[in-house]
Design a protein around this motif. Structure first.
Motif, mmCIF file in Angstrom:
data_model
loop_
_atom_site.group_PDB
_atom_site.id
_atom_site.type_symbol
_atom_site.label_atom_id
_atom_site.label_comp_id
_atom_site.label_asym_id
_atom_site.label_seq_id
_atom_site.Cartn_x
_atom_site.Cartn_y
_atom_site.Cartn_z
ATOM 1 N N PRO A 1 46.838 51.727 30.239
ATOM 2 C CA PRO A 1 47.567 52.008 31.491
ATOM 3 C C PRO A 1 47.111 51.075 32.604
ATOM 4 C CG PRO A 1 46.000 53.772 30.964
ATOM 5 C CD PRO A 1 45.995 52.846 29.803
ATOM 6 N N THR B 1 39.646 59.150 30.424
ATOM 7 C CA THR B 1 40.886 59.643 29.804
ATOM 8 C C THR B 1 41.056 59.222 28.345
ATOM 9 O OG1 THR B 1 42.041 57.709 30.683
ATOM 10 C CG2 THR B 1 42.200 59.722 31.973
ATOM 11 N N HIS C 1 48.458 64.201 23.838
ATOM 12 C CA HIS C 1 47.927 65.526 23.541
ATOM 13 C C HIS C 1 49.030 66.561 23.352
ATOM 14 C CE1 HIS C 1 45.645 69.286 24.217
ATOM 15 N NE2 HIS C 1 46.569 69.598 25.107
#
Ligand code: SAM
Length: 324
Positions: A48, A112, A142
């Motif tokens: 990201p 993360t 997830h």
């Protein structure tokens, strides 16, 4: 699949310049931030961006919005700030040219995307130092019931599906039995359907307890937090505290006695629960109005925050309906 970044493989040139005892989260973030190798550059293309984090991670939101987070999420973010400040301080001394924003980006990547690594050598370290980054495996999103991720010294990591998947279907991993408050604070998203979601009722319960009652509850293992799970009956700590508040003279509350099953609330505790849920609902609606009126941060951040409160409002409303 083998872990590519862990305490076992960290660059000596980076770790030797950092103080002993600096949590591995901080060391790994520094290692990544200072890695200019071609191998890492190709992995980075899949990661990201800073803009992604700014939109989604409450850590990067303005303080005004952080103060409007639900208690569970807000407490996690406060702890993250304290951790980041300490680790960033140590890293800045060793590598003064690394800017706060650059370091923060890699620190959030570690937050993360890491998996736990359980090699025999790492057993001597605290859990928070047993982290590993695994490119490709870290692409799994997830789900509340996703693939199970496990590590063994012989096989490395294995990811086992819990059900059959059709071709083209997204395969999810489970990051754990996490509420949406935790997912929001630690990973920057909430799920529409989450079997582990829960609302914290501490704000309406704790002010009603005397110090002696708090002590008694704590000594019986019912010290809170007092969570109301989405769609299920009140947990044992919640039953214990409600019984204590509803019938203060009765000793001990039945929640302490029979440890095999969660006891029934009883009429007085039921009435109290209903009043507390209504109070929590009013508080939630008040915060939602504040989020709507706020101009702080980006619209996307405010939308996310508002959406989380809508979920809390819905859990509370459903619990009130059930108690009617
Ligand atoms: C380990 S990464 C998973 C891969 C990530 N989607 C990517 O493309 O790099 C964890 C991040 O993925 C996103 N994510 C994971 N599960 C999600 C879900 N169920 N819904 C929305 N975003 C999710 C969040 O931004 C989270 O911080």
């Amino acid at each position: 699949m083998q872990a590519v970044r862990s305490l076992h493989s960290i660059s000596e040139t980076v770790s030797s310049q950092l103080p002993a005892g600096l949590p591995f989260h901080g060391v790994l973030a520094a290692d990544l931030a200072l890695d200019k190798s071609a191998g890492f550059a190709s992995w980075k293309k899949l990661l990201p961006t800073r803009v992604d984090f700014a939109a989604s991670m409450p850590f990067t939101w303005p303080e005004e919005l952080q103060k409007l987070l639900p208690k569970g999420a807000g407490e996690i973010v406060q702890k993250q700030h304290a951790k980041f400040k300490r680790q960033r301080g140590a890293v800045a001394k060793a590598f003064p040219s690394l800017t706060r924003d650059e370091y923060l980006y890699f620190w959030l990547l570690v937050n993360t995307r890491t998996f736990y690594l359980e090699t025999p050598e790492l057993e001597a370290y605290p859990w928070e130092d047993r982290l590993a980054l695994l490119p490709i495996a870290d692409l799994f999103n997830h789900a509340d019931q996703g693939c199970h991720v496990a590590y063994s010294a012989e096989e490395g990591y294995t990811i086992t599906a819990s059900r059959r998947y059709e071709a083209g279907e997204e395969v999810f991993a489970s990051y754990g039995d996490h509420s949406n408050d935790l997912l929001l604070a630690e990973y920057g998203f909430v799920m529409a359907e989450n079997r582990w979601d829960a609302v914290c009722l501490d704000e309406v319960i704790l002010p009603r307890l005397s110090q002696a009652q708090k002590k008694k509850l704590e000594s019986n293992g019912h010290g809170g937090p007092y969570m109301l799970a989405s769609g299920s009956e009140p947990s044992r700590p919640l039953v214990a505290v409600l019984q204590m508040l509803a019938s203060p003279g009765e000793s001990p509350p039945s929640a302490y006695v029979d440890t095999n099953k969660v006891p029934k609330l009883g009429a007085r505790a039921e009435t109290l629960l209903k009043a507390l849920l209504s109070e929590a609902l009013e508080t939630a609606e008040g915060v939602m109005r504040k989020v709507q009126d706020s101009q702080a941060g980006e619209p996307m951040q405010r939308d996310m925050l508002y959406h989380r409160w809508q979920q809390i409002e819905s859990i509370l409303s459903r619990a009130i309906d059930r108690s009617n």
